[in-house]
Design an enzyme around this catalytic site. Structure first.
Site, short mmCIF file in Angstrom:
data_model
loop_
_atom_site.label_atom_id
_atom_site.label_comp_id
_atom_site.label_asym_id
_atom_site.label_seq_id
_atom_site.Cartn_x
_atom_site.Cartn_y
_atom_site.Cartn_z
N SER A 181 3.19 7.66 5.42
CA SER A 181 4.08 7.76 6.57
C SER A 181 3.38 8.16 7.88
CB SER A 181 5.25 8.72 6.27
OG SER A 181 5.99 8.22 5.15
N GLU A 198 0.60 2.42 -5.67
CA GLU A 198 1.48 1.37 -6.19
C GLU A 198 0.78 0.60 -7.32
OE1 GLU A 198 2.48 -0.39 -2.39
OE2 GLU A 198 3.45 1.51 -1.89
N LYS A 238 0.63 -4.58 2.55
CA LYS A 238 1.33 -4.74 1.27
C LYS A 238 1.82 -6.19 1.10
CE LYS A 238 2.23 0.15 1.34
NZ LYS A 238 2.99 1.29 0.88
N ASN A 278 -2.35 -1.34 5.87
CA ASN A 278 -2.11 -1.93 4.55
C ASN A 278 -0.78 -2.67 4.64
OD1 ASN A 278 -1.53 -2.48 1.88
ND2 ASN A 278 -1.25 -0.33 1.28
N GLU A 321 -3.72 9.95 -0.33
CA GLU A 321 -2.35 9.55 -0.06
C GLU A 321 -1.41 10.24 -1.05
OE1 GLU A 321 -2.12 5.44 2.02
OE2 GLU A 321 -2.23 5.11 -0.13
N HIS A 355 -4.67 2.13 -5.14
CA HIS A 355 -3.48 2.51 -4.39
C HIS A 355 -2.41 3.00 -5.36
CE1 HIS A 355 0.19 2.21 -2.04
NE2 HIS A 355 -0.59 2.33 -0.98
N GLY A 402 5.72 5.69 2.21
CA GLY A 402 6.92 4.90 2.45
C GLY A 402 8.21 5.71 2.43
P1 PGA Z 1 3.26 4.12 4.50
O1 PGA Z 1 2.26 3.54 3.37
O2 PGA Z 1 2.43 4.33 5.73
O3 PGA Z 1 4.30 3.09 4.67
O4 PGA Z 1 3.77 5.43 3.96
C1 PGA Z 1 0.96 4.02 3.23
C2 PGA Z 1 0.25 3.32 2.11
O5 PGA Z 1 0.91 3.00 1.11
O6 PGA Z 1 -0.96 3.05 2.18
#
Ligand code: PGA
Length: 251
Positions: A212, A97, A12, A10, A167, A95, A173
């Protein structure tokens, strides 16, 4: 049946054209053979470029989000029908976010899922609890509700086009990965306690872990029988790391 491992990047709101070109030329240079499903979700405007460059590695490209509507006067939105038309194969939906920054709620996410499925996209439906919810022992309740509300009334002939990504919000993140046990417990809960009530075949449902994930922790996560792959943000931006993740998924 064995569920094929999926490694989904992803990206982003990152990567410009030159970064995408470098990413794929680096992959080309190392010429890895992935037998897992390697997928990437770039920004929507980069989908055609990523499709062209990813073809050699059989990398499927999809979107990070899509509209709940097929077409019409919705300025600035991306239609799932048009995403499919340019070659996108899947879309992330829900997601964390999107849920927290853009206030997308269960009902909207349910409509998005149905429209995406009806337009031929595979849906990677994301669920997960906040730190506060985990600490007050609400993880299972939250994940179950997100699935029950977001995945209701789906077209029954398209249920095999739904992938779940668990997640935990506190692990996205932040560098804090859920331990393989913590992740596996939730995956098991989804498979054994929630999937059948939504008419999924629990043995066939693909459940990814995200938060992560990186080359140093992917193996222990993928060793767990209920973890069928990873949804990866930060570590998917570097070709070398993405390649390591996909090689781990190909074992
Ligand atoms: P990350 O993000 O691997 O940077 O923690 C995962 C995601 O948001 O899908």
């Amino acid at each position: 049946m064995t569920r094929k491992t999926h490694i989904v990047g992803n990206w982003k709101m990152n990567q410009k054209t030159k970064d995408i070109n470098s990413f794929f030329s680096e992959l080309d240079g190392s010429a890895p053979q992935f037998t897992c499903n390697a997928w990437i979700a770039p920004q929507a405007m980069h989908i055609p470029l990523a499709i062209e460059l990813g073809e050699k590695h059989d990398i499927k490209i999809g979107a990070q989000n899509c509209s709940e509507k097929e077409s019409g006067a919705f300025t600035g939105e991306n239609s799932p029908a048009s995403l499919k038309d340019i070659g996108a194969e899947f879309s992330l939906i829900g997601h964390s976010e999107r849920r927290s920054i853009f206030n997308e709620g269960d009902e909207l996410l349910n409509q998005k899922t149905i429209t995406a499925l009806n337009n031929g996209l595979t849906v990677i439906f994301c669920v997960g609890e906040t730190l506060e919810e985990r600490e007050s022992d609400k993880t299972e309740e939250v994940v179950k509700l997100q699935m029950q509300e977001g995945l209701k009334n789906l077209p029954t002939d398209k249920l095999n086009k739904v992938i779940i990504a668990y997640e935990p919000v506190w692990a996205i993140g932040t560098g804090k990965t859920a331990s393989a046990e913590q992740a596996s417990d939730v995956h098991k809960f989804i498979r054994d306690k929630v999937a059948a009530s939504l008419n999924f075949n629990p043995n066939e449902l693909i459940i990814l872990y995200g938060g992560s994930v990186k080359p140093s922790n992917v193996d222990e996560l993928l060793e767990k029988p209920d973890i069928d792959g990873a949804l990866v943000g930060g570590a998917s931006l570097k070709a070398a790391d993405f390649s390591k993740l996909c090689l781990a998924g190909s074992k």
